[in-house]
Write an enzyme that holds these catalytic residues in place. Sequence first.
Site, PDB file in Angstrom:
ATOM      1  N   HIS A   1     -44.862 -16.781  -6.072  1.00  0.00           N
ATOM      2  CA  HIS A   1     -46.187 -17.187  -5.610  1.00  0.00           C
ATOM      3  C   HIS A   1     -46.175 -17.481  -4.107  1.00  0.00           C
ATOM      4  O   HIS A   1     -46.961 -16.926  -3.340  1.00  0.00           O
ATOM      5  CB  HIS A   1     -46.633 -18.427  -6.398  1.00  0.00           C
ATOM      6  CG  HIS A   1     -47.977 -18.955  -6.000  1.00  0.00           C
ATOM      7  ND1 HIS A   1     -49.108 -18.729  -6.745  1.00  0.00           N
ATOM      8  CD2 HIS A   1     -48.390 -19.690  -4.939  1.00  0.00           C
ATOM      9  CE1 HIS A   1     -50.145 -19.302  -6.154  1.00  0.00           C
ATOM     10  NE2 HIS A   1     -49.732 -19.903  -5.054  1.00  0.00           N
ATOM     11  N   GLU A   2     -45.255 -18.336  -3.705  1.00  0.00           N
ATOM     12  CA  GLU A   2     -45.210 -18.718  -2.289  1.00  0.00           C
ATOM     13  C   GLU A   2     -44.814 -17.535  -1.418  1.00  0.00           C
ATOM     14  O   GLU A   2     -45.271 -17.411  -0.280  1.00  0.00           O
ATOM     15  CB  GLU A   2     -44.261 -19.905  -2.077  1.00  0.00           C
ATOM     16  CG  GLU A   2     -44.662 -21.185  -2.813  1.00  0.00           C
ATOM     17  CD  GLU A   2     -46.104 -21.620  -2.597  1.00  0.00           C
ATOM     18  OE1 GLU A   2     -46.685 -21.296  -1.540  1.00  0.00           O
ATOM     19  OE2 GLU A   2     -46.686 -22.267  -3.498  1.00  0.00           O
TER      20      GLU A   2
ATOM     21  N   HIS B   1     -47.914 -15.615  -0.543  1.00  0.00           N
ATOM     22  CA  HIS B   1     -48.601 -16.203   0.627  1.00  0.00           C
ATOM     23  C   HIS B   1     -47.875 -15.787   1.912  1.00  0.00           C
ATOM     24  O   HIS B   1     -48.503 -15.465   2.919  1.00  0.00           O
ATOM     25  CB  HIS B   1     -48.595 -17.732   0.547  1.00  0.00           C
ATOM     26  CG  HIS B   1     -49.578 -18.322  -0.416  1.00  0.00           C
ATOM     27  ND1 HIS B   1     -50.921 -18.015  -0.396  1.00  0.00           N
ATOM     28  CD2 HIS B   1     -49.423 -19.238  -1.401  1.00  0.00           C
ATOM     29  CE1 HIS B   1     -51.538 -18.708  -1.350  1.00  0.00           C
ATOM     30  NE2 HIS B   1     -50.656 -19.453  -1.974  1.00  0.00           N
TER      31      HIS B   1
ATOM     32  N   HIS C   1     -48.761 -12.388   3.065  1.00  0.00           N
ATOM     33  CA  HIS C   1     -50.102 -12.376   3.665  1.00  0.00           C
ATOM     34  C   HIS C   1     -50.020 -12.752   5.154  1.00  0.00           C
ATOM     35  O   HIS C   1     -50.735 -12.212   5.989  1.00  0.00           O
ATOM     36  CB  HIS C   1     -50.979 -13.373   2.894  1.00  0.00           C
ATOM     37  CG  HIS C   1     -52.452 -13.142   2.979  1.00  0.00           C
ATOM     38  ND1 HIS C   1     -53.357 -14.014   2.429  1.00  0.00           N
ATOM     39  CD2 HIS C   1     -53.195 -12.158   3.551  1.00  0.00           C
ATOM     40  CE1 HIS C   1     -54.581 -13.569   2.651  1.00  0.00           C
ATOM     41  NE2 HIS C   1     -54.515 -12.448   3.333  1.00  0.00           N
TER      42      HIS C   1
HETATM   43 ZN   LIG Z   1     -50.954 -20.791  -3.640  1.00  0.00          ZN
END
Ligand SMILES: [Zn+2]
Length: 674
Positions: A464-465, A468, A471
Amino acid sequence: MTNPLLATWDTPFDLPPYDAIRDEDFSPAVAAALDDGRAAIKAITDQAEAPTFANTIEALERADETLGRVLGAFYAVAGADATPAREDLMREFSPKLAAYGSEITMNADLFARIETLWQARDTLELTEEQARVLMLTRRGFVRAGAQLEGAARSRLGEIKERLASLGTQFTQNLLADERAWSMPLAEADLEGLPDFVKATARAAGAERGQDGPVVTLSRSLIVPFLQFSPRRDLRQKAFAAWVARGANGGKTDNRAVAAEILKLREERAALLGYDSFAAYKLETEMAETPDAVRNLLMAVWEPARAMAEADAEVLTAMMRADGINGDLEPWDWRYYAEKRRKAEHDLDEAELKPFLQLDRMIEAAFSCAHRLFGIEARPVDVPLYHPDCRAWEITRNGEHLALFIGDYFARASKRSGAWCSAMRSQQKLAGNIRPVVINVCNFAKPEAGQPALLSYDDARTLFHEFGHALHQMLSDVTYESISGTSVARDFVELPSQLYEHWLEVPEVLAEFATLADTGAPMPADMLDRLLKAKNFDQGFATVEYVASALVDLAFHEGTAPEDVMARQAEVLADIGLPHAITMRHASPHFAHVFSGDGYSSGYYSYMWSEVMDADAFEAFEDVGDAFDPATAQALHDHVLSKGGSVDAKALYTRFRGRLPGVEALLKGRGLTAA
Ligand SMILES: [Zn+2]
C-alpha cells in the site's frame, strides 16, 4: 556558525544533512523561512508590472521553497523519530504555520492579482496544467474566504477559531471517556482468550496500576475481547461501554459539541455561498456532489445488507447450538463470526509468518514495479535520520528518478500506523527536481541475526505505502502544488490500494513468499486458503462502514440537526440497519467527522477509492495479465505520472475509457452472490 538547515546541502541526493542538524536548529530555520516567504509574497504584490501567470502564480509557487526544505526535513523526524523536544516544536509550529497560511489567503492585493488572471484566463494561452494550477490557486483563496468583506469576513474568522477549539474538545472528551472506563477480569474470566489477548489485558492492567488484567476501550483490546470471550455477560458489559463513548453525560459528553460543530459548519458554508457544508466539502473531490456520494453508498448498501442478514442467520444458529435463545445481539456478532472463520477458513498466522520475510516482500514490491513501469532499485548508503532507515536509488533506463527511503521497524519514538511522505516533491519549475520519498511502517523488529517476518496485513501495508511512493516517484509535472499525491482526497488512495492487488497475484506470492532457511515457497493450499479468507464477514464490515458514511453525509446536508442522536436514528431507520450491527463510529465518538474537518462529509472516500482500485485492477484482469504492458503504460501515463495536473475524473476516464462502476468492488468483496 550558519544554520545547517539554511545552508547549501552538499550531500548525496541533496538530502538534509541530519548528522549536522540539531533540534535547536529547526525553530530559527522555520522563522527565517517564514521571513523568506513573506518577502517573496511582498515582492509579488509590490511589483509595478501587471499580473502575469509567471510573475504571480509561478512566483507564488516558489515563495515557500525555503520553508518546504526546512519542513520536509523536520516532519520526517517529527513523525518517525519524535522526541519531547520535537513534539514541543510541533506545537510551536502549527499555529505559526496556520497564521502564515491565512495571512496569504487573506492578502487582498495578492488575491486581486489572482482574480485579474482568473477573469482573463481565456486570453492567457495557458497550458492545461497551468490552467489547472490557476483554477486551484484561486479556488483555494475563495474557499478560505478571500472574497468576503466586513462583518462576513470577521464572522468567518470567529467560526474557524471556534470550530478549531470544539474539534479539540471533542477529541479530549473522547479520550477522557476512553481512559475512565476499564473492566477488571478475574483469572477465570480469561478462559477462551488467546495468549495475545491475555497478554494485552495484563499489560493494560499493569499500565493502569491494577492488580490483574483489565479490558479497556482501546480498539486493539476490546475488539479481540469481543471476538474471543465466551462470556456473553462480559461481552455485553464491555460493548455497552464501548458504544457509549462520548455520550455518558456530564462534562465529557460530546452530543452538544457535535451539534454546535454542525451548526457552525452550516453557517460557514452559507457565508461562502454554498448550499450546504457537504456541497462545500465535496466541491474539491472527485465525487463532486452529495448525490454522487449517496448513489455510490446505496449501490453497495443493499447487497451488503442482504449478505449481513444471511450471515446473521448462520451466526444465530451457532448461538442456538450453544444453548442461547433470544436474538443475536451486537455483542455476539464478532464472537460467532470468529468461530465461523476458524471453522471455514482456518489460517494460522504463526504458520504463515515464516513465509513473509520483510526483505523478500520489499523485493516483491520492487519487482512488480519493474515489470509494470520499468523501474530499478539499487541500495545506496547515505546518512539518514535513524540507523533503521534504508535507502534505494530508483532509476529508469539508467536515469535517476527518485530516492526511496524505507523506515520499516516500530520503535517508541515513532507514531503508530504507516504512511508515505515526501521529503522533497517532484517539480520542474525550479529545475528538474526529483523526489525523495519515505515509507514509514511499524513492523516488529527481529532479534539480531533473525530475519524480519511480517503478518499478511503487514505485507499488504508494505505494498500500500509503496503504491503511494510510486505516485510520488513517477510524477512528471511542472508545478509542485499539483505533483505526486497532491490530488483530491477521494482519489489519493487509488494508487496505494490498487498496488495491494499485486501482492495477491499468485505468481508473486509463489516467487517471493519463501522460507528464510530453506527458500521453500508457500504451499499451494496455504496460498489458496489465504486468498479465500479475504472476503470473510464482508457483509458486516460493509454495513457498519456504510451506515457511518451515510450518517456523516446526512449531518452535512440541509439544516444542521439540533439533536444529533435523533438525526442519526432517523437515518439508520431509513436504511434498515440490521439489529445485530451498529455503526462503525456513532456520532458521539465519530472522530473522523468531529475532531477536525478532514473527513467530514468525507468518510465515504475510503469506499470511493476502493471502487476505483477494484475497477482499475479489473483492467488488467480483463486482458488476463496482471502485468499487461499496455495497461501498465496507460496507468503510468494517465494516473501515476500526472499528480493533480488534471481533474481526477478526466484522469480516470483517460486510463479506463470510462468512469468506475461498483461491480468490481461488489465482486471483490464477495457481495455479488448475496
Ligand atoms: Zn494510503
